[in-house]
Design an enzyme around this catalytic site. Structure first.
Site, mmCIF file in Angstrom:
data_model
loop_
_atom_site.group_PDB
_atom_site.id
_atom_site.type_symbol
_atom_site.label_atom_id
_atom_site.label_comp_id
_atom_site.label_asym_id
_atom_site.label_seq_id
_atom_site.Cartn_x
_atom_site.Cartn_y
_atom_site.Cartn_z
ATOM 1 C CB THR A 1 9.799 4.836 0.423
ATOM 2 O OG1 THR A 1 9.672 6.245 0.430
ATOM 3 C CG2 THR A 1 9.297 4.336 1.776
ATOM 4 C CG ASP A 2 12.599 9.483 -0.154
ATOM 5 O OD1 ASP A 2 11.410 9.108 -0.029
ATOM 6 O OD2 ASP A 2 12.915 10.497 -0.811
ATOM 7 C CD GLU A 3 7.035 9.082 1.491
ATOM 8 O OE1 GLU A 3 6.167 9.110 2.377
ATOM 9 O OE2 GLU A 3 6.763 9.196 0.277
ATOM 10 C CE1 TYR B 1 4.337 3.487 1.366
ATOM 11 C CE2 TYR B 1 5.375 5.641 1.540
ATOM 12 C CZ TYR B 1 5.279 4.398 0.941
ATOM 13 O OH TYR B 1 6.132 4.067 -0.090
ATOM 14 C CD GLU C 1 -3.020 -0.907 0.202
ATOM 15 O OE1 GLU C 1 -3.238 0.242 -0.246
ATOM 16 O OE2 GLU C 1 -3.651 -1.907 -0.172
ATOM 17 C CB SER C 2 2.319 2.930 -2.586
ATOM 18 O OG SER C 2 1.334 3.273 -3.552
ATOM 19 C CE LYS D 1 0.735 7.115 -4.282
ATOM 20 N NZ LYS D 1 1.368 5.945 -4.800
ATOM 21 C CE LYS E 1 7.907 0.267 1.307
ATOM 22 N NZ LYS E 1 7.694 -0.853 0.362
ATOM 23 C CG ASN F 1 4.787 19.611 -3.039
ATOM 24 O OD1 ASN F 1 5.608 18.822 -3.502
ATOM 25 N ND2 ASN F 1 4.163 19.400 -1.889
HETATM 26 P P1 NAD Z 1 1.394 1.171 -6.428
HETATM 27 O O1 NAD Z 1 0.443 1.506 -5.327
HETATM 28 O O2 NAD Z 1 1.263 1.847 -7.745
HETATM 29 O O3 NAD Z 1 1.383 -0.399 -6.702
HETATM 30 C C1 NAD Z 1 1.348 -1.342 -5.658
HETATM 31 C C2 NAD Z 1 1.029 -2.695 -6.265
HETATM 32 O O4 NAD Z 1 1.027 -3.671 -5.203
HETATM 33 C C3 NAD Z 1 -0.347 -2.767 -6.936
HETATM 34 O O5 NAD Z 1 -0.261 -3.441 -8.176
HETATM 35 C C4 NAD Z 1 -1.193 -3.562 -5.942
HETATM 36 O O6 NAD Z 1 -2.229 -4.317 -6.575
HETATM 37 C C5 NAD Z 1 -0.143 -4.468 -5.318
HETATM 38 N N1 NAD Z 1 -0.537 -4.929 -3.975
HETATM 39 C C6 NAD Z 1 -0.986 -4.155 -2.945
HETATM 40 N N2 NAD Z 1 -1.290 -4.942 -1.889
HETATM 41 C C7 NAD Z 1 -1.010 -6.221 -2.253
HETATM 42 C C8 NAD Z 1 -1.086 -7.479 -1.589
HETATM 43 N N3 NAD Z 1 -1.539 -7.572 -0.326
HETATM 44 N N4 NAD Z 1 -0.687 -8.585 -2.251
HETATM 45 C C9 NAD Z 1 -0.218 -8.509 -3.531
HETATM 46 N N5 NAD Z 1 -0.161 -7.354 -4.219
HETATM 47 C C10 NAD Z 1 -0.535 -6.220 -3.579
HETATM 48 O O7 NAD Z 1 2.846 1.444 -5.789
HETATM 49 P P2 NAD Z 1 4.186 1.994 -6.469
HETATM 50 O O8 NAD Z 1 4.162 3.464 -6.425
HETATM 51 O O9 NAD Z 1 4.422 1.285 -7.741
HETATM 52 O O10 NAD Z 1 5.257 1.508 -5.389
HETATM 53 C C11 NAD Z 1 5.837 0.212 -5.478
HETATM 54 C C12 NAD Z 1 6.828 0.031 -4.344
HETATM 55 O O11 NAD Z 1 7.838 1.036 -4.414
HETATM 56 C C13 NAD Z 1 6.183 0.150 -2.968
HETATM 57 O O12 NAD Z 1 6.784 -0.821 -2.135
HETATM 58 C C14 NAD Z 1 6.559 1.563 -2.520
HETATM 59 O O13 NAD Z 1 6.644 1.638 -1.119
HETATM 60 C C15 NAD Z 1 7.908 1.742 -3.176
HETATM 61 N N6 NAD Z 1 8.278 3.142 -3.512
HETATM 62 C C16 NAD Z 1 7.404 3.939 -4.210
HETATM 63 C C17 NAD Z 1 7.799 5.226 -4.559
HETATM 64 C C18 NAD Z 1 6.894 6.131 -5.369
HETATM 65 O O14 NAD Z 1 7.210 7.305 -5.563
HETATM 66 N N7 NAD Z 1 5.787 5.651 -5.914
HETATM 67 C C19 NAD Z 1 9.058 5.704 -4.177
HETATM 68 C C20 NAD Z 1 9.921 4.852 -3.468
HETATM 69 C C21 NAD Z 1 9.520 3.567 -3.147
HETATM 70 P P1 TYD Z 2 2.366 12.291 -3.230
HETATM 71 O O1 TYD Z 2 2.378 12.182 -4.713
HETATM 72 O O2 TYD Z 2 1.183 11.797 -2.478
HETATM 73 O O3 TYD Z 2 3.716 11.580 -2.712
HETATM 74 P P2 TYD Z 2 4.370 11.527 -1.216
HETATM 75 O O4 TYD Z 2 3.366 11.967 -0.229
HETATM 76 O O5 TYD Z 2 4.705 10.082 -1.064
HETATM 77 O O6 TYD Z 2 5.579 12.416 -1.288
HETATM 78 O O7 TYD Z 2 2.581 13.813 -2.830
HETATM 79 C C1 TYD Z 2 3.705 14.557 -3.268
HETATM 80 C C2 TYD Z 2 3.665 15.914 -2.593
HETATM 81 O O8 TYD Z 2 2.530 16.636 -3.094
HETATM 82 C C3 TYD Z 2 3.471 15.838 -1.089
HETATM 83 O O9 TYD Z 2 4.221 16.881 -0.463
HETATM 84 C C4 TYD Z 2 1.985 16.080 -0.887
HETATM 85 C C5 TYD Z 2 1.624 17.009 -2.040
HETATM 86 N N1 TYD Z 2 0.245 16.858 -2.572
HETATM 87 C C6 TYD Z 2 -0.588 17.992 -2.703
HETATM 88 O O10 TYD Z 2 -0.184 19.122 -2.387
HETATM 89 N N2 TYD Z 2 -1.842 17.800 -3.197
HETATM 90 C C7 TYD Z 2 -2.315 16.578 -3.562
HETATM 91 O O11 TYD Z 2 -3.517 16.462 -3.990
HETATM 92 C C8 TYD Z 2 -1.460 15.438 -3.433
HETATM 93 C C9 TYD Z 2 -1.940 14.059 -3.809
HETATM 94 C C10 TYD Z 2 -0.174 15.628 -2.930
#
Ligand code: NAD
Ligand code: TYD
Length: 377
Positions: A134-136, A183, A85-86, A222, A187, A282
């Site tokens: 993640t860096d978070e 979140y 869950e992301s 996002k 992680k 942002n």
């Molecule tokens: P996403 O939410 O787009 O995709 C997550 C995927 O995981 C989906 O396909 C979902 O169906 C699947 N999933 C969720 N729960 C599941 C479960 N219980 N069993 C099997 N599959 C399940 O996420 P994303 O943005 O592609 O991120 C992928 C990974 O990278 C995550 O672990 C996230 O923490 C990490 N990450 C994301 C970012 C970012 O900017 N998006 C940055 C750094 C790290």
């Molecule tokens: P997001 O894409 O949710 O990534 P993360 O929270 O993992 O960094 O958000 C990126 C930045 O944008 C974050 O500082 C929150 C801000 N944000 C808004 O200002 N409005 C929005 O509707 C969303 C989704 C994010």
């Protein structure tokens, strides 16, 4: 032949990793394991779904028995774990789902992999459990001004390249974990379990911590895809707080390339930070996205700036993320391939050219389509 499971392969980053591995390594068997939550969409992989080295398995990572059986049946020797869950805003409303999937799900995969690999004569030889984080997890950095200079300023402090920075500190591989959101807490917990399986049982693990990704196939909850879609429909753009928060952005294909490099050449038990030294406030990103969409749609540039709507800030909103990826660049020779301006242009173009994908995902059509496919099996 290597048999590799990629979890979360139907999501945003996972689909880019699956595509890269399926195309680049025809000798591997790539199994995309995904539960298809709201964030999983098999339409993200249409172009490779019929390749002979690709297989999709619908499974929940929390289903220990099913995953253990898959490990045995497919003789899995590599796991690249992205399923999670992301979205921070969802975690604030529903932290339990995040603990279940991100913590218990990761633990379930680790325990199944341990039992299977320890049952083999060669044990952990040639095996790998690669966890994508993640860096978070590092928390939030301050926006500080060294020597009284107003940020942003250029620095060479942590990279061979000059880059813009909004503070003097960065996240390093050695930075202490200090997560703030449900979140990032989930992680962080999963990262600790992965490292514990190395330290306790000798499992060959790797963890990487990447900055914010952007690019095609990102779920439009996002920031960047949500705003592109809203600008398209001239809907308000909800900017949290003052829009002053800083994020460090990396093009998703560059993250997938880093995962490939690290999966093959990274050192066991190591952590690598992944990021492109690309910090943005942002509000500046939002203005860039508005101008790019307007230009591509033939609207007068800046015509949609009035869609910017300042709203109540996100609870516990982290001020600044900034990744130092010097270790990865120096030790494994990875570097980002795209400048941010190019990446944003490519991204906006992709969403505007793939309106059907966007409309299906925002209307929920894609879920109904795949539900009907599974109902008929
Ligand atoms: P996403 O939410 O787009 O995709 C997550 C995927 O995981 C989906 O396909 C979902 O169906 C699947 N999933 C969720 N729960 C599941 C479960 N219980 N069993 C099997 N599959 C399940 O996420 P994303 O943005 O592609 O991120 C992928 C990974 O990278 C995550 O672990 C996230 O923490 C990490 N990450 C994301 C970012 C970012 O900017 N998006 C940055 C750094 C790290
Ligand atoms: P997001 O894409 O949710 O990534 P993360 O929270 O993992 O960094 O958000 C990126 C930045 O944008 C974050 O500082 C929150 C801000 N944000 C808004 O200002 N409005 C929005 O509707 C969303 C989704 C994010």
């Amino acid at each position: 032949m290597r048999n590799i499971v990629i979890t979360g392969g139907a999501g945003f980053i996972g689909s880019h990793v699956v595509r890269l591995f399926v195309n680049k390594y025809p000798e591997y068997k790539i199994i995309n394991l995904d539960k298809l939550t709201y964030a999983g969409n098999l339409a993200n992989l249409k172009d490779i779904e019929n390749k002979p080295n690709y297989k999709f398995v619908k499974m929940d990572i929390c289903d220990f028995d099913a995953f253990f059986k898959l490990m045995q049946d497919e003789q899995i020797d590599g796991i690249i774990h992205l399923a999670a869950e992301s979205h921070v805003d969802r975690s604030i409303k529903d932290p339990f789902t995040f603990a279940r999937t991100n913590v218990m799900g990761t633990l379930s995969l680790l325990q199944a992999a341990k039992l299977y690999w320890e049952s083999l004569p060669e044990k952990y030889e040639g095996k790998r459990f690669y966890h994508i984080s993640t860096d978070e997890v590092y928390g939030a950095l301050e926006m500080t001004n060294p020597e009284g200079i107003e940020p942003p300023f250029t620095t060479t402090a942590s990279s061979s390249e000059h880059h813009l920075a909004y503070g003097k500190d960065f996240f390093y591989e050695t930075t202490k974990y200090n997560p703030h959101s449900p979140y990032s807490a989930s992680k962080a917990s999963s990262d600790h379990f992965v490292r514990a399986f190395h330290d306790t049982y000798g499992m060959p693990t790797i963890v990487t911590n990447c900055s914010n990704n952007y690019g095609p196939y990102q779920f439009p909850e996002k920031l960047i895809p949500l705003f592109i879609n809203n600008i398209r429909h001239r809907k308000p753009l909800p900017v949290y707080g003052k829009g002053e928060n800083v994020r460090d952005w990396l093009y998703v294909v560059d993250h997938a390339r880093a995962i490939d490099t690290i999966f093959h050449n990274g050192k066991i038990a190591e952590t690598y930070n992944i990021g492109g030294f690309n910090e943005w406030k942002n509000i500046d990103i939002i203005k860039t996205v508005i101008n790019t969409v307007d230009r591509l749609l033939g609207r007068p540039e800046g015509a949609d700036l009035d869609l910017i709507t300042y709203v109540t800030d996100r609870l516990g909103h982290d001020a600044r993320y900034a990744i130092d990826s010097t270790k990865l660049q120096r030790e494994l020779g990875w570097e980002p391939s795209l400048q941010f301006e190019e990446g944003i242009m490519e991204t906006v173009k992709w969403y505007l050219e793939n309106e059907v994908w966007m409309d299906n995902i925002t209307s929920g059509e894609y879920e109904k389509y795949y539900e009907s496919i599974y109902a008929n099996r």
